[in-house]
Enzyme design. Structure first.
Site, PDB file in Angstrom:
ATOM      1  N   LYS A  84      -6.148  15.074  73.523  1.00  0.00           N
ATOM      2  CA  LYS A  84      -5.275  15.999  72.777  1.00  0.00           C
ATOM      3  C   LYS A  84      -6.119  16.794  71.807  1.00  0.00           C
ATOM      4  O   LYS A  84      -7.189  16.318  71.386  1.00  0.00           O
ATOM      5  CB  LYS A  84      -4.216  15.218  71.996  1.00  0.00           C
ATOM      6  CG  LYS A  84      -3.016  16.037  71.576  1.00  0.00           C
ATOM      7  CD  LYS A  84      -1.990  16.108  72.700  1.00  0.00           C
ATOM      8  CE  LYS A  84      -0.881  17.089  72.422  1.00  0.00           C
ATOM      9  NZ  LYS A  84       0.207  16.955  73.433  1.00  0.00           N
ATOM     10  N   ASP A 111       1.048  22.954  73.694  1.00  0.00           N
ATOM     11  CA  ASP A 111       1.918  22.014  72.980  1.00  0.00           C
ATOM     12  C   ASP A 111       2.586  22.865  71.889  1.00  0.00           C
ATOM     13  O   ASP A 111       2.666  24.091  72.054  1.00  0.00           O
ATOM     14  CB  ASP A 111       1.106  20.841  72.393  1.00  0.00           C
ATOM     15  CG  ASP A 111       1.980  19.673  71.921  1.00  0.00           C
ATOM     16  OD1 ASP A 111       2.386  18.854  72.763  1.00  0.00           O
ATOM     17  OD2 ASP A 111       2.274  19.587  70.710  1.00  0.00           O
ATOM     18  N   SER A 155       1.056  20.152  85.129  1.00  0.00           N
ATOM     19  CA  SER A 155      -0.305  20.621  84.834  1.00  0.00           C
ATOM     20  C   SER A 155      -1.282  20.065  85.866  1.00  0.00           C
ATOM     21  O   SER A 155      -2.190  20.766  86.325  1.00  0.00           O
ATOM     22  CB  SER A 155      -0.735  20.153  83.447  1.00  0.00           C
ATOM     23  OG  SER A 155      -0.207  20.978  82.438  1.00  0.00           O
TER      24      SER A 155
HETATM   25  P1  NDP Z   1       7.192  24.887  70.813  1.00  0.00           P
HETATM   26  O1  NDP Z   1       6.185  25.330  69.844  1.00  0.00           O
HETATM   27  O2  NDP Z   1       7.518  25.744  71.971  1.00  0.00           O
HETATM   28  O3  NDP Z   1       8.570  24.577  70.059  1.00  0.00           O
HETATM   29  C1  NDP Z   1       8.641  23.628  69.061  1.00  0.00           C
HETATM   30  C2  NDP Z   1      10.064  23.593  68.526  1.00  0.00           C
HETATM   31  O4  NDP Z   1      10.208  22.484  67.663  1.00  0.00           O
HETATM   32  C3  NDP Z   1      10.393  24.829  67.699  1.00  0.00           C
HETATM   33  O5  NDP Z   1      11.749  25.123  67.807  1.00  0.00           O
HETATM   34  C4  NDP Z   1      10.022  24.375  66.302  1.00  0.00           C
HETATM   35  O6  NDP Z   1      10.686  25.067  65.272  1.00  0.00           O
HETATM   36  C5  NDP Z   1      10.467  22.936  66.332  1.00  0.00           C
HETATM   37  N1  NDP Z   1       9.656  22.173  65.367  1.00  0.00           N
HETATM   38  C6  NDP Z   1       8.320  21.984  65.400  1.00  0.00           C
HETATM   39  N2  NDP Z   1       7.909  21.295  64.333  1.00  0.00           N
HETATM   40  C7  NDP Z   1       9.009  21.046  63.623  1.00  0.00           C
HETATM   41  C8  NDP Z   1       9.243  20.362  62.417  1.00  0.00           C
HETATM   42  N3  NDP Z   1       8.221  19.806  61.722  1.00  0.00           N
HETATM   43  N4  NDP Z   1      10.527  20.258  61.983  1.00  0.00           N
HETATM   44  C9  NDP Z   1      11.556  20.829  62.686  1.00  0.00           C
HETATM   45  N5  NDP Z   1      11.378  21.504  63.839  1.00  0.00           N
HETATM   46  C10 NDP Z   1      10.139  21.602  64.291  1.00  0.00           C
HETATM   47  O7  NDP Z   1       6.722  23.447  71.301  1.00  0.00           O
HETATM   48  P2  NDP Z   1       7.151  22.621  72.599  1.00  0.00           P
HETATM   49  O8  NDP Z   1       8.556  22.894  72.950  1.00  0.00           O
HETATM   50  O9  NDP Z   1       6.107  22.813  73.621  1.00  0.00           O
HETATM   51  O10 NDP Z   1       7.012  21.124  72.064  1.00  0.00           O
HETATM   52  C11 NDP Z   1       8.100  20.402  71.516  1.00  0.00           C
HETATM   53  C12 NDP Z   1       7.797  18.919  71.581  1.00  0.00           C
HETATM   54  O11 NDP Z   1       7.626  18.531  72.942  1.00  0.00           O
HETATM   55  C13 NDP Z   1       6.527  18.469  70.872  1.00  0.00           C
HETATM   56  O12 NDP Z   1       6.727  17.173  70.343  1.00  0.00           O
HETATM   57  C14 NDP Z   1       5.504  18.403  71.991  1.00  0.00           C
HETATM   58  O13 NDP Z   1       4.463  17.522  71.692  1.00  0.00           O
HETATM   59  C15 NDP Z   1       6.380  17.869  73.113  1.00  0.00           C
HETATM   60  N6  NDP Z   1       5.901  18.102  74.460  1.00  0.00           N
HETATM   61  C16 NDP Z   1       5.599  19.346  74.920  1.00  0.00           C
HETATM   62  C17 NDP Z   1       5.189  19.529  76.215  1.00  0.00           C
HETATM   63  C18 NDP Z   1       4.910  20.880  76.782  1.00  0.00           C
HETATM   64  O14 NDP Z   1       4.630  20.957  77.969  1.00  0.00           O
HETATM   65  N7  NDP Z   1       4.996  21.946  76.032  1.00  0.00           N
HETATM   66  C19 NDP Z   1       4.997  18.387  77.128  1.00  0.00           C
HETATM   67  C20 NDP Z   1       5.402  17.126  76.566  1.00  0.00           C
HETATM   68  C21 NDP Z   1       5.817  17.003  75.287  1.00  0.00           C
HETATM   69  P3  NDP Z   1       9.863  26.127  64.361  1.00  0.00           P
HETATM   70  O15 NDP Z   1       9.588  27.279  65.275  1.00  0.00           O
HETATM   71  O16 NDP Z   1      10.773  26.441  63.242  1.00  0.00           O
HETATM   72  O17 NDP Z   1       8.597  25.422  63.925  1.00  0.00           O
HETATM   73  O1  2IT Z   2       2.435  16.293  75.348  1.00  0.00           O
HETATM   74  C1  2IT Z   2       2.190  16.737  76.489  1.00  0.00           C
HETATM   75  O2  2IT Z   2       2.256  16.034  77.488  1.00  0.00           O
HETATM   76  C2  2IT Z   2       1.817  18.157  76.612  1.00  0.00           C
HETATM   77  N1  2IT Z   2       1.814  18.875  75.619  1.00  0.00           N
HETATM   78  C3  2IT Z   2       1.420  18.716  77.946  1.00  0.00           C
HETATM   79  C4  2IT Z   2      -0.013  18.419  78.245  1.00  0.00           C
HETATM   80  C5  2IT Z   2      -0.586  19.074  79.467  1.00  0.00           C
HETATM   81  O3  2IT Z   2      -1.797  18.892  79.674  1.00  0.00           O
HETATM   82  O4  2IT Z   2       0.128  19.732  80.229  1.00  0.00           O
END
Ligand code: NDP
Ligand code: 2IT
Length: 446
Positions: free
Chosen positions: A126, A166, A378
């Site tokens: 990460k 992420d 991925s």
């Molecule tokens: P994005 O940046 O696309 O979206 C994040 C969302 O969560 C936004 O709406 C953001 O709001 C909100 N958020 C982030 N931090 C906070 C906080 N401290 N308090 C309240 N709201 C918050 O990220 P992703 O959708 O990609 O990721 C979301 C979650 O999913 C994370 O935990 C990530 O690790 C996990 N994840 C993502 C994957 C991926 O493929 N993208 C895969 C697996 C897990 P704001 O814009 O106001 O900050």
């Molecule tokens: O938390 C996660 O699994 C991710 N943000 C996706 C990682 C990836 O390599 O696609």
């Protein structure tokens, strides 16, 4: 807890002070591994636990860049290459002001087991930065990404370490990062990053994969109970990549998503969230979720994102960030007769919240299983890059669905085998651990 696991946890905490999220992630996994060490003493002899909690390599670097006013800014960059027993390090990059080494280590540690569960040949890692993308211009984002990659490039590669997105890192950032990597190494190594654009090596369905995968797993759990998502009321936190595509799949399967949030608060739309509006606000305008109510008078906005869990619903999908759902929120969900909680985010439920779900026999899909669809896709993108091929959306989505069904199957079978029937969190931890541990035993003490 046995003396052995207690000692390993205590040493880890002493060696990594002031990293609460990292401690939390390690404790959650190690506690569920207790029966594994009783049954398989060879892991203890091989020092697997002592080795697996220590990252293979941790990189921290300066990221200087110049903002639009001409001021020099300095951020900190991270890449933790945690475990390569099963394949090249694989895991996302997070750009958020809360990022520090403890956050990246917790995420990297979780990634090892999640990636193992996908059945694809990927290790765990990460990275990220404490850079805050909010309010930055496109030019600032590009210059930051270029500076970040100017240091990171020497540590990554298609057979070494393959970052992706992420929080705060999506298609735009992956584009700038890839451009800079390509320029520095003077080669088109498509497989060095995933989540790329569709006409330059990206995979169809990667954007949708995490949210879709989460909902496939949830549907599988409900199916086991003779139930389905159709007609269920669903509350989803966040409104980023994972939340948007979880919403899309819930709606496709006939469920009704009534709330979404961001860090500023949540919107509640009793008529059902109109996803086109959310996509326009978040993906096109990069705006705030409260703008939703300007277009939909049926909806109301509440400026408290954690209060989203007070909404009456059948299914809750935390898809924002770590520890966003605490004990009190868990109790509120239980009081409103929630039947299932599925973790789209990484470690969104606090340990106390998980206890509440367990005590009340709520169906619980743990992050390592539930959000593995993103990284699984991925890995499918990496496969396509190696073959210099581009699969159809249907082929990728079908493969993803198969992987999610399999993750559900091995997690629930493993839980049963170790005397914890129905505990998918323990099952996922153990199943993921066994794959990595066996590879580590076979590869010797390295
Ligand atoms: P994005 O940046 O696309 O979206 C994040 C969302 O969560 C936004 O709406 C953001 O709001 C909100 N958020 C982030 N931090 C906070 C906080 N401290 N308090 C309240 N709201 C918050 O990220 P992703 O959708 O990609 O990721 C979301 C979650 O999913 C994370 O935990 C990530 O690790 C996990 N994840 C993502 C994957 C991926 O493929 N993208 C895969 C697996 C897990 P704001 O814009 O106001 O900050
Ligand atoms: O938390 C996660 O699994 C991710 N943000 C996706 C990682 C990836 O390599 O696609």
């Amino acid at each position: 807890m046995s003396q052995y696991t207690t000692r390993v946890i205590e040493e880890m905490m002493e060696r990594n002070p002031n990293q609460p999220e990292f401690h939390q992630a390690i404790k959650e996994v190690v506690e569920s591994l207790e029966p594994v060490f009783e049954k398989n003493p060879e892991y203890k002899e091989a020092g697997i636990l002592e080795r697996i909690v220590e990252p293979e390599r941790q990189i921290m670097f300066r990221v200087p860049w110049v903002d639009d006013e001409g001021n020099v800014q300095v951020n900190r960059g991270f890449r933790v290459q945690y475990n390569s027993a099963l394949g090249p390090y694989k895991g996302g990059l997070r750009f958020h002001p809360s990022v520090n080494v403890g956050i990246i280590k917790f995420l990297g540690f979780e990634q090892i087991f999640k990636n193992a569960l996908t059945g694809r040949p990927i290790g765990g890692g990460k990275g990220g930065s404490d850079f805050d993308p909010k309010g930055k211009s496109d030019g600032e984002i590009m210059r930051f990404c270029q500076s970040f990659m100017t240091e990171l490039y020497r540590h990554i590669g298609p057979d070494l370490d393959v970052p992706a997105g992420d929080i705060g890192v999506g298609g735009r950032e992956i584009g700038y990062l890839f451009g800079q990597y390509k320029r520095i190494v003077n080669a088109y190594e498509a497989g060095v990053l995933t989540g790329k654009g569709l006409n330059w090596g990206g995979s169809l369905a990667r954007t949708e994969a995490t949210g879709y995968g989460l909902v496939y797993l949830v549907e599988e759990m409900l199916k086991e109970q003779g139930d389905s998502i159709a007609d269920k009321e669903v509350v989803i936190s966040g409104s980023g990549n994972v939340a948007i595509y979880a919403t899309e799949k819930v709606q496709e399967l006939g469920g009704k998503v009534v709330a979404l949030s961001d860090s500023g608060g949540y919107v509640y739309d009793p008529e059902g969230i109109k996803l086109d509006t959310v996509k326009e606000i978040k993906e096109v305008r990069r705006g705030r979720i409260k703008e939703y109510v300007e277009e939909h008078p049926s909806a109301e906005f509440t400026a408290d994102s954690s209060a989203i869990w007070q909404i009456d619903c059948d299914i809750a999908l935390p898809c924002a960030t770590q520890n966003e759902l605490n004990e009190e929120s868990a109790q509120a969900l239980v009081d409103n007769d929630v039947i299932l909680v599925g973790e789209g985010a990484n470690m969104p439920s606090t340990p106390k919240a998980i206890e509440v779900f367990k005590e009340n026999s709520i169906l619980f899909a743990p992050a390592k299983a539930a959000n593995a669809g993103g990284v699984a896709t991925s890995a499918i993108e990496m496969t396509q890059n190696s073959m210099r091929e581009s699969w159809t959306f249907e082929r990728v989505e079908g493969t993803l669905k198969g992987i999610m069904i399999n993750i559900h199957k091995i997690s629930s079978q493993t839980a049963k085998e170790y005397g914890m029937e129905g505990d998918l969190a323990a099952g996922a931890n153990i199943a993921g651990f066994l794959k990595v541990a066996d590879a580590m035993v076979e590869q010797g003490v390295i």
